[in-house]
Design a protein around this motif. Sequence first.
Motif, PDB file in Angstrom:
ATOM      1  N   SER A  60       0.820  -1.295  -0.007  1.00  0.00           N
ATOM      2  CA  SER A  60       0.028   0.197   0.137  1.00  0.00           C
ATOM      3  C   SER A  60       0.857   1.271   0.165  1.00  0.00           C
ATOM      4  N   ASP A  61       0.088   2.527   0.287  1.00  0.00           N
ATOM      5  CA  ASP A  61       0.697   3.723   0.459  1.00  0.00           C
ATOM      6  C   ASP A  61       1.844   3.693   1.499  1.00  0.00           C
ATOM      7  N   VAL A  62       1.416   2.936   2.602  1.00  0.00           N
ATOM      8  CA  VAL A  62       2.375   3.139   3.623  1.00  0.00           C
ATOM      9  C   VAL A  62       3.570   2.921   3.383  1.00  0.00           C
ATOM     10  N   SER A  63       4.165   1.750   2.629  1.00  0.00           N
ATOM     11  CA  SER A  63       5.442   1.254   2.482  1.00  0.00           C
ATOM     12  C   SER A  63       6.033   2.141   1.545  1.00  0.00           C
ATOM     13  N   SER A  64       5.242   2.605   0.522  1.00  0.00           N
ATOM     14  CA  SER A  64       5.946   3.654  -0.197  1.00  0.00           C
ATOM     15  C   SER A  64       6.478   5.098   0.404  1.00  0.00           C
ATOM     16  N   MET A  65       5.570   5.538   1.366  1.00  0.00           N
ATOM     17  CA  MET A  65       5.773   6.703   2.103  1.00  0.00           C
ATOM     18  C   MET A  65       7.112   6.487   2.972  1.00  0.00           C
ATOM     19  N   LEU A  66       7.038   5.207   3.527  1.00  0.00           N
ATOM     20  CA  LEU A  66       8.157   4.933   4.736  1.00  0.00           C
ATOM     21  C   LEU A  66       9.538   4.911   3.840  1.00  0.00           C
ATOM     22  N   VAL A  67       9.469   4.280   2.569  1.00  0.00           N
ATOM     23  CA  VAL A  67      10.758   4.162   1.726  1.00  0.00           C
ATOM     24  C   VAL A  67      11.036   5.413   0.984  1.00  0.00           C
ATOM     25  N   VAL A  68      10.240   6.105   0.500  1.00  0.00           N
ATOM     26  CA  VAL A  68      10.596   7.204  -0.529  1.00  0.00           C
ATOM     27  C   VAL A  68      10.690   8.350   0.475  1.00  0.00           C
ATOM     28  N   THR A  69       9.702   8.725   1.499  1.00  0.00           N
ATOM     29  CA  THR A  69       9.755   9.775   2.084  1.00  0.00           C
ATOM     30  C   THR A  69      10.669   9.754   3.659  1.00  0.00           C
ATOM     31  N   ARG A  70      10.552   8.739   4.138  1.00  0.00           N
ATOM     32  CA  ARG A  70      11.366   8.678   5.242  1.00  0.00           C
ATOM     33  C   ARG A  70      12.602   7.876   5.324  1.00  0.00           C
ATOM     34  N   GLY A  71      12.909   7.487   4.054  1.00  0.00           N
ATOM     35  CA  GLY A  71      14.172   6.654   3.992  1.00  0.00           C
ATOM     36  C   GLY A  71      14.352   5.414   4.472  1.00  0.00           C
ATOM     37  N   TRP A  72      13.299   4.826   4.917  1.00  0.00           N
ATOM     38  CA  TRP A  72      13.353   3.277   5.338  1.00  0.00           C
ATOM     39  C   TRP A  72      13.920   2.178   4.386  1.00  0.00           C
ATOM     40  N   SER A  73      14.366   1.263   4.797  1.00  0.00           N
ATOM     41  CA  SER A  73      14.604   0.137   3.824  1.00  0.00           C
ATOM     42  C   SER A  73      13.572  -0.545   3.530  1.00  0.00           C
ATOM     43  N   GLU A  74      13.412  -1.392   2.304  1.00  0.00           N
ATOM     44  CA  GLU A  74      12.247  -1.888   1.927  1.00  0.00           C
ATOM     45  C   GLU A  74      12.034  -2.970   2.909  1.00  0.00           C
ATOM     46  N   ASP A 119      12.408  -3.047   6.251  1.00  0.00           N
ATOM     47  CA  ASP A 119      11.686  -2.450   7.395  1.00  0.00           C
ATOM     48  C   ASP A 119      10.180  -1.958   6.936  1.00  0.00           C
ATOM     49  N   ALA A 120      10.073  -1.297   5.974  1.00  0.00           N
ATOM     50  CA  ALA A 120       8.677  -0.905   5.566  1.00  0.00           C
ATOM     51  C   ALA A 120       7.781  -1.954   5.265  1.00  0.00           C
ATOM     52  N   TYR A 121       8.353  -3.166   4.771  1.00  0.00           N
ATOM     53  CA  TYR A 121       7.601  -4.347   4.723  1.00  0.00           C
ATOM     54  C   TYR A 121       6.911  -4.993   5.799  1.00  0.00           C
ATOM     55  N   TRP A 122       7.893  -5.206   6.734  1.00  0.00           N
ATOM     56  CA  TRP A 122       7.621  -5.766   8.058  1.00  0.00           C
ATOM     57  C   TRP A 122       6.623  -4.724   8.845  1.00  0.00           C
ATOM     58  N   THR A 123       6.766  -3.745   8.621  1.00  0.00           N
ATOM     59  CA  THR A 123       6.066  -2.510   9.211  1.00  0.00           C
ATOM     60  C   THR A 123       4.595  -2.504   8.620  1.00  0.00           C
ATOM     61  N   GLU A 124       4.487  -2.732   7.552  1.00  0.00           N
ATOM     62  CA  GLU A 124       3.212  -2.635   6.952  1.00  0.00           C
ATOM     63  C   GLU A 124       2.395  -4.024   7.048  1.00  0.00           C
ATOM     64  N   LYS A 125       3.170  -5.239   7.390  1.00  0.00           N
ATOM     65  CA  LYS A 125       2.726  -6.420   7.534  1.00  0.00           C
ATOM     66  C   LYS A 125       1.920  -6.415   9.024  1.00  0.00           C
ATOM     67  N   SER A 126       2.819  -5.758   9.927  1.00  0.00           N
ATOM     68  CA  SER A 126       2.651  -5.447  11.491  1.00  0.00           C
ATOM     69  C   SER A 126       1.412  -4.524  11.552  1.00  0.00           C
ATOM     70  N   ILE A 127       1.296  -3.681  10.881  1.00  0.00           N
ATOM     71  CA  ILE A 127      -0.089  -2.824  10.878  1.00  0.00           C
ATOM     72  C   ILE A 127      -1.393  -3.902  10.384  1.00  0.00           C
ATOM     73  N   ALA A 128      -1.209  -4.443   9.289  1.00  0.00           N
ATOM     74  CA  ALA A 128      -2.151  -5.389   8.793  1.00  0.00           C
ATOM     75  C   ALA A 128      -2.659  -6.447  10.021  1.00  0.00           C
ATOM     76  N   ILE A 129      -1.598  -6.985  10.502  1.00  0.00           N
ATOM     77  CA  ILE A 129      -1.884  -7.927  11.830  1.00  0.00           C
ATOM     78  C   ILE A 129      -2.532  -7.253  12.832  1.00  0.00           C
ATOM     79  N   PHE A 130      -2.217  -5.997  13.366  1.00  0.00           N
ATOM     80  CA  PHE A 130      -2.983  -5.157  14.220  1.00  0.00           C
ATOM     81  C   PHE A 130      -4.374  -4.906  13.794  1.00  0.00           C
ATOM     82  N   LEU A 131      -4.686  -4.682  12.693  1.00  0.00           N
ATOM     83  CA  LEU A 131      -6.130  -4.492  12.163  1.00  0.00           C
ATOM     84  C   LEU A 131      -6.944  -5.689  11.997  1.00  0.00           C
TER      85      LEU A 131
END
Length: 268
Positions: free
Chosen positions: A39-53, A55-67
């Motif tokens: 989603s846009d979450v990983s794109s924002m983390l990688v492009v805007t925040r400079g996260w590694s892909e 870290d962004a991937y697992w952050t996105e999946k963690s949010i999905a589990i939370f939901l």
Amino acid sequence: MKQYPIKKYLYSLTGVYQILRITLVLYILAFILKLYNGSDVSSMLVVTRGWSETDAYWTEKSIAIFLILLAVWLFIKPVILNTFLLMVFLIINAIIVYENAGRHFYELSFLSAMAKWVLPLLYLSVYLNLKKPDSGFVPKWLFFLTRFSLFLIFFVHGLGCLWTHPGYIDYIIGTLATFSGSFMKQSIAENILIFIGVVDVIIAILVLIRPWRNVLIWMVVWGLLTSFLRIVDAGIFNYTEFLIRVPHFTLPLVCLLLYKIKKPAFTK
């Protein structure tokens, strides 16, 4: 346990509660699937925040589990905490989508999302009202909240049509091509879009003034049709766009049912 006819069940706060319950679960499911597929979450983390892909991937999946956990919790029992958490997520997600999009018309999506921020609150309110001894009564503010949500959804959609949103034009041209094999000129599609926009804005204003039955029925049908067009235009794999628009036709249905319920008595 006494069995109620379907009509009597629907025209009750219990029926409204179940519709909102299903709506909320499907709505959250849409976000879960979007996060799972990227989603846009990983794109924002990688492009805007400079996260590694990674870290962004697992952050996105963690949010999905939370939901997923949040959806189960809300389905079992809505409380102030899980309602608040979902509203916060919806607000943050809308901001991320808006900032990450970088294109015109996304302010409309942001405004439209505002209408869905009240969905968890509406769900919780109906649930709490069911626990009261006078649960057959409908609070005025609850009824107005539903109508205001509908106003935002249809008014924003109408503005998008009046501003000839390119995506909406594609839906009109694409739908005609899918069903008839013929292609419509863009100028004709724009004129149709403007007409639809005028109707949507009028309908939005009418529901805010007074929830006429025919207006609400039109909203249910039109909301379902425009949501389903996401699948017709882009194929079955675009089902998440349909799921995320489920409130577009279930909220008018809820409003219609609340209007029926409130006729015998309406709390102050």
